[in-house]
Design a protein around this motif. Structure first.
Motif, PDB file in Angstrom:
ATOM      1  N   ASN A  27       0.852  -1.112  -0.053  1.00 22.48           N
ATOM      2  CA  ASN A  27       0.044  -0.002  -0.098  1.00 22.48           C
ATOM      3  C   ASN A  27       0.925   1.486  -0.187  1.00 22.48           C
ATOM      4  O   ASN A  27       0.102   2.292   0.221  1.00 22.48           O
ATOM      5  CB  ASN A  27      -1.038   0.082   1.228  1.00 22.48           C
ATOM      6  N   GLN A 443       0.243  -4.361 -16.427  1.00 21.14           N
ATOM      7  CA  GLN A 443      -0.709  -5.521 -16.770  1.00 21.14           C
ATOM      8  C   GLN A 443       0.287  -6.996 -16.618  1.00 21.14           C
ATOM      9  O   GLN A 443      -0.526  -7.884 -16.334  1.00 21.14           O
ATOM     10  CB  GLN A 443      -1.378  -5.684 -17.992  1.00 21.14           C
TER      11      GLN A 443
ATOM     12  N   ILE B  22      -6.737   2.425 -24.619  1.00 19.56           N
ATOM     13  CA  ILE B  22      -6.356   2.181 -23.063  1.00 19.56           C
ATOM     14  C   ILE B  22      -7.207   1.148 -22.422  1.00 19.56           C
ATOM     15  O   ILE B  22      -6.462   0.205 -21.942  1.00 19.56           O
ATOM     16  CB  ILE B  22      -6.379   3.366 -22.503  1.00 19.56           C
ATOM     17  N   VAL B  23      -8.439   1.251 -22.878  1.00 19.52           N
ATOM     18  CA  VAL B  23      -9.326   0.378 -22.014  1.00 19.52           C
ATOM     19  C   VAL B  23      -9.035  -1.187 -22.735  1.00 19.52           C
ATOM     20  O   VAL B  23      -8.886  -2.050 -21.921  1.00 19.52           O
ATOM     21  CB  VAL B  23     -10.811   0.279 -22.435  1.00 19.52           C
ATOM     22  N   ALA B  25      -6.223  -2.319 -23.631  1.00 20.21           N
ATOM     23  CA  ALA B  25      -4.952  -2.605 -23.054  1.00 20.21           C
ATOM     24  C   ALA B  25      -5.155  -3.243 -21.572  1.00 20.21           C
ATOM     25  O   ALA B  25      -4.295  -3.925 -20.920  1.00 20.21           O
ATOM     26  CB  ALA B  25      -3.898  -1.445 -22.750  1.00 20.21           C
ATOM     27  N   PHE B  26      -6.301  -3.055 -20.750  1.00 19.45           N
ATOM     28  CA  PHE B  26      -6.721  -3.380 -19.426  1.00 19.45           C
ATOM     29  C   PHE B  26      -7.342  -4.839 -19.550  1.00 19.45           C
ATOM     30  O   PHE B  26      -7.479  -5.392 -18.620  1.00 19.45           O
ATOM     31  CB  PHE B  26      -7.439  -2.490 -18.599  1.00 19.45           C
ATOM     32  N   LYS B  27      -7.675  -5.218 -20.757  1.00 15.66           N
ATOM     33  CA  LYS B  27      -8.360  -6.661 -20.755  1.00 15.66           C
ATOM     34  C   LYS B  27      -7.358  -7.686 -20.649  1.00 15.66           C
ATOM     35  O   LYS B  27      -6.195  -7.658 -21.229  1.00 15.66           O
ATOM     36  CB  LYS B  27      -8.950  -6.617 -22.167  1.00 15.66           C
ATOM     37  N   LEU B  28      -7.732  -8.608 -19.751  1.00 14.74           N
ATOM     38  CA  LEU B  28      -6.782  -9.649 -19.506  1.00 14.74           C
ATOM     39  C   LEU B  28      -7.401 -10.853 -19.981  1.00 14.74           C
ATOM     40  O   LEU B  28      -8.650 -11.192 -19.830  1.00 14.74           O
ATOM     41  CB  LEU B  28      -6.545  -9.762 -18.005  1.00 14.74           C
ATOM     42  N   PHE B  30      -7.337 -15.388 -19.564  1.00 16.42           N
ATOM     43  CA  PHE B  30      -6.533 -16.298 -18.787  1.00 16.42           C
ATOM     44  C   PHE B  30      -7.310 -17.694 -19.475  1.00 16.42           C
ATOM     45  O   PHE B  30      -8.513 -17.799 -19.781  1.00 16.42           O
ATOM     46  CB  PHE B  30      -6.824 -16.331 -17.319  1.00 16.42           C
ATOM     47  N   GLN B  33      -9.635 -22.847 -16.147  1.00 17.55           N
ATOM     48  CA  GLN B  33      -9.120 -23.786 -15.216  1.00 17.55           C
ATOM     49  C   GLN B  33      -9.530 -25.311 -15.648  1.00 17.55           C
ATOM     50  O   GLN B  33     -10.600 -25.686 -16.227  1.00 17.55           O
ATOM     51  CB  GLN B  33      -9.491 -23.599 -13.858  1.00 17.55           C
ATOM     52  N   ARG B  48     -15.273 -31.239   4.937  1.00 15.27           N
ATOM     53  CA  ARG B  48     -15.415 -29.793   5.110  1.00 15.27           C
ATOM     54  C   ARG B  48     -16.274 -29.592   6.214  1.00 15.27           C
ATOM     55  O   ARG B  48     -17.417 -30.123   6.364  1.00 15.27           O
ATOM     56  CB  ARG B  48     -15.916 -29.115   3.722  1.00 15.27           C
ATOM     57  N   ARG B  59     -10.583 -14.194  11.437  1.00 10.55           N
ATOM     58  CA  ARG B  59      -9.114 -13.993  10.589  1.00 10.55           C
ATOM     59  C   ARG B  59      -9.146 -12.487   9.849  1.00 10.55           C
ATOM     60  O   ARG B  59      -7.884 -11.775   9.826  1.00 10.55           O
ATOM     61  CB  ARG B  59      -9.431 -14.832   9.586  1.00 10.55           C
ATOM     62  N   GLU B  66      -2.279  -5.448   8.379  1.00 11.14           N
ATOM     63  CA  GLU B  66      -1.542  -5.687   7.012  1.00 11.14           C
ATOM     64  C   GLU B  66      -1.915  -4.341   6.366  1.00 11.14           C
ATOM     65  O   GLU B  66      -1.409  -3.909   5.216  1.00 11.14           O
ATOM     66  CB  GLU B  66      -2.044  -6.868   6.359  1.00 11.14           C
ATOM     67  N   ALA B  67      -3.239  -3.732   6.401  1.00 14.54           N
ATOM     68  CA  ALA B  67      -3.640  -2.761   5.484  1.00 14.54           C
ATOM     69  C   ALA B  67      -3.694  -1.483   6.219  1.00 14.54           C
ATOM     70  O   ALA B  67      -4.061  -0.362   6.094  1.00 14.54           O
ATOM     71  CB  ALA B  67      -5.280  -2.881   5.246  1.00 14.54           C
TER      72      ALA B  67
END
Lengths: 479, 140
Positions: A27, A443, B22-23, B25-28, B30, B33, B48, B59, B66-67
């Protein structure tokens, strides 16, 4: 219905913020740039403002300095080529459309020539500044050559010192003679006039388009040092400290700037008519206020808490001399970057340590934002205004007298829009290049993180299905 | 970036084009699975313990630092409202999962089938399902 431009721009900044959070687990940098970006506050359609904000968010203000230096050193020739092409194309369509493309009798060397008021040709009063004066170099180049200078503005200044004598232009830059100019000083109450005609080389077998094209090709539009000086004038109003201007003249210059800003804020295919240039009363009040500061050579940079700022012409002049004498692109890039730093230090001189960052960021931001305006303003200098006036006088069959640069802008609206769009495109490509590199880099890291997470997630599910306790799974998947 | 002709530059002068570039470029992307082995799910799911809002809340609170968020009583001795809020938030989310969430399962056609049947004698049939089958489940 799709998102508004403002929402789309916000969405891009949202994507960046999200990517930064994903990449940076600590952060540590997330809280930078929390202030709402200017381009998001407005409904501006100018992509440069948006990209300036985007690049400074992604990489920081130093990248804006690099972008400016690169445009000045590596892109000015390309800009000049594209601007000249647009001028030639527009003038050709203008004269082919309404009149005979032959050179009119009056414009021929044997004719009377066309006469224009000097104040219409030189609306920003540059001819009040002698090229050989201390700060002549802010505006003129190749000064010592006088009438043999390769800078037509330097030649024109020397022509108006030599009344009623005809001087030729063209051979100075390796062309044959193209144009003949004669300065005719006022007689009685009449205005100072400048007479222009084509040289004798265009008396036979030459069309008006030939003369126009040769004229355009002969003119050096953006000498790098003078370009730097003009940018600094756009940011700091430096020229007003060395050129005697009235508030009315400053008002006209700001009206021109206002029109350029509006044109910059249009989409490429947007239709522009004369009403586009109408100015509201509230805008006029704002312009008048700016005009008063402009004649005093004062500017207000954001981040200075509204403190008026005066930048000495000597600072700009020194930087220009350094840029002009730098050899080779590498040295030129270094010199421009150093000059910008010097000017930034001058700009931050008034600020305390806390707001120096903001002032510097705003200075670099202004440098980029003012590029289109600077280039358009340099086109509207006497050397090209004369050519535009000749062509519009040829087309204008009513022969009404020209009323000023604001009228010229209306007549030239298609040409100006074309030029502005081309220049915008070049500046945008430079900024977009920086932004895309950083986005791709970002990215790449995001893809790596998500890919790793997906593998770990699968491990967690598999371990949980074979009965491994939650605490052990957490520990095991940390490795 | 490559070189741009005057038509490219004109397009780049428009904000819509710039945002579009720009938009994009943000497309990912994958790869999907690989599904988990069904027998493992069949056996493992029984092991479980089920969802617990108390465990999840504890938790989250233990990781708040951490934040950079404070843990426990605040420096001015006031209650840590954020922690209480976290408890309520998780309880509500888990409650919704337990009482409102619904899982739809789809079994595609082509599942191998061996069936026995017939009248006078036993007939063994081997084949594959020809229709989609669906099922429902709950989160616990």
């Amino acid at each position: 219905m799709g998102l508004s431009i403002q929402q789309e721009k916000s969405a891009v900044f949202g994507q960046i913020a999200a990517a930064k959070v994903l990449i940076d687990d600590t952060n540590s940098k997330i809280n930078q740039g929390q202030e709402m970006r200017e381009s998001l506050r407005t409904i501006s359609k100018d992509p440069i403002n948006f990209l300036v904000d985007l690049v400074s968010e992604l990489v920081g203000y130093e990248s804006l300095k690099k972008a400016f230096s690169n445009i000045l050193v590596n892109k000015l020739n390309d800009i000049e080529d594209k601007v000249k092409y647009a001028i030639k194309l527009n003038l050709k369509s203008l004269v082919n459309c309404g009149t005979n493309p032959e050179i009119p009798t009056n414009l021929k060397y044997s004719g009377q020539g066309y006469e224009f008021k000097l104040k219409d040709v030189d609306y920003s009063n540059i001819f009040k500044l002698s090229p050989t004066s201390t700060y002549g170099g802010l505006i003129y180049s190749d000064i010592d050559a006088q009438l043999n200078s390769v800078d037509l503005n330097t030649v024109l200044y020397n022509i108006i010192q030599d009344k009623d004598v005809e001087h030729l232009w063209g051979s100075q830059v390796g062309y044959g003679d193209i144009t003949a100019f004669t300065f005719k000083p006022n007689t009685g109450n009449g205005p100072n006039m400048i007479n222009i005609k084509a040289s004798d080389n265009y008396s036979t077998n030459k069309k008006l388009t030939d003369w126009n094209n040769d004229y355009v090709d002969s003119v050096d539009l953006f000498p790098d040092a003078q370009f730097f000086g003009k940018v600094m004038d756009s940011v700091f109003n430096v020229f007003s400290q060395v050129i005697d201007k009235t508030v009315a003249q400053a008002n006209v210059e700001l009206l021109v700037d206002n029109a350029i800003d509006r044109l910059t804020n249009t989409d490429p295919n947007e239709f522009i008519d004369d009403s586009f240039f109408n100015v509201s009363n509230s805008e006029l009040v704002l312009i008048s206020e700016k005009a008063r500061l402009k004649v005093l050579g004062i500017t207000k940079l954001e981040g200075c808490y509204g403190y008026p700022q005066v930048t000495k012409p000597i600072n700009v002049s020194n930087s220009m001399n350094a840029i002009a004498s730098a050899n080779g692109k590498t040295e030129k890039l270094k010199t421009v970057a150093k000059s910008i730093d010097n000017m930034a230090n001058v700009a931050t001189g008034l600020g305390n340590e806390q707001n120096k960052y903001t002032i510097k960021l705003n200075f670099f931001t202004e440098l980029i934002k003012t590029l289109v305006k600077t280039i358009t303003n340099m086109i509207l200098s006497p050397k090209l205004i004369l050519l535009f006036l000749v062509n519009f006088k040829i087309v204008d069959s009513t022969d009404t007298s020209f009323t000023g640069v604001d009228e010229l802008m209306k007549i030239m609206k298609s040409l100006l829009k074309e030029i502005i769009d081309q220049v915008k495109g070049i500046v945008v490509s430079e900024l977009l290049n920086i932004a895309m590199k950083e986005i791709k880099n970002m990215q790449g890291k995001v893809v790596g993180k998500i890919g790793k997470e997906l593998v770990v997630n699968k491990q967690k599910v598999l371990l949980s299905l074979v009965g491994v306790p939650q605490d052990i799974i957490r520990l095991a998947t940390k490795f | 970036m490559g070189t741009f002709d005057k038509d490219d530059l004109k397009k780049l002068a428009g904000i819509t084009t710039v945002i579009g570039v720009i938009v994009a470029a943000f497309k990912l992307k994958f790869n999907p699975q690989v599904p988990l082995p069904p027998p493992l799910i069949f056996v493992g799911a029984k092991l479980r313990q089920g969802l617990s809002s108390q465990q999840i809340t504890s938790r989250i609170i233990s990781r708040q630092q951490e934040a950079g968020a404070p843990i426990g009583v605040l420096p001015d001795s006031s209650d840590n409202v954020a922690e209480r809020m976290e408890k309520i938030r998780v309880e509500e989310i888990i409650n919704a999962f337990l009482t409102e969430a619904k899982i739809d399962v789809v079994i595609p056609p082509g599942i191998p089938v061996t069936a026995a049947g017939g009248g006078l004698g036993v007939v063994i049939v081997q084949g594959a399902t020809t229709n989609f089958a669906s099922g429902h489940g709950v989160i616990s």
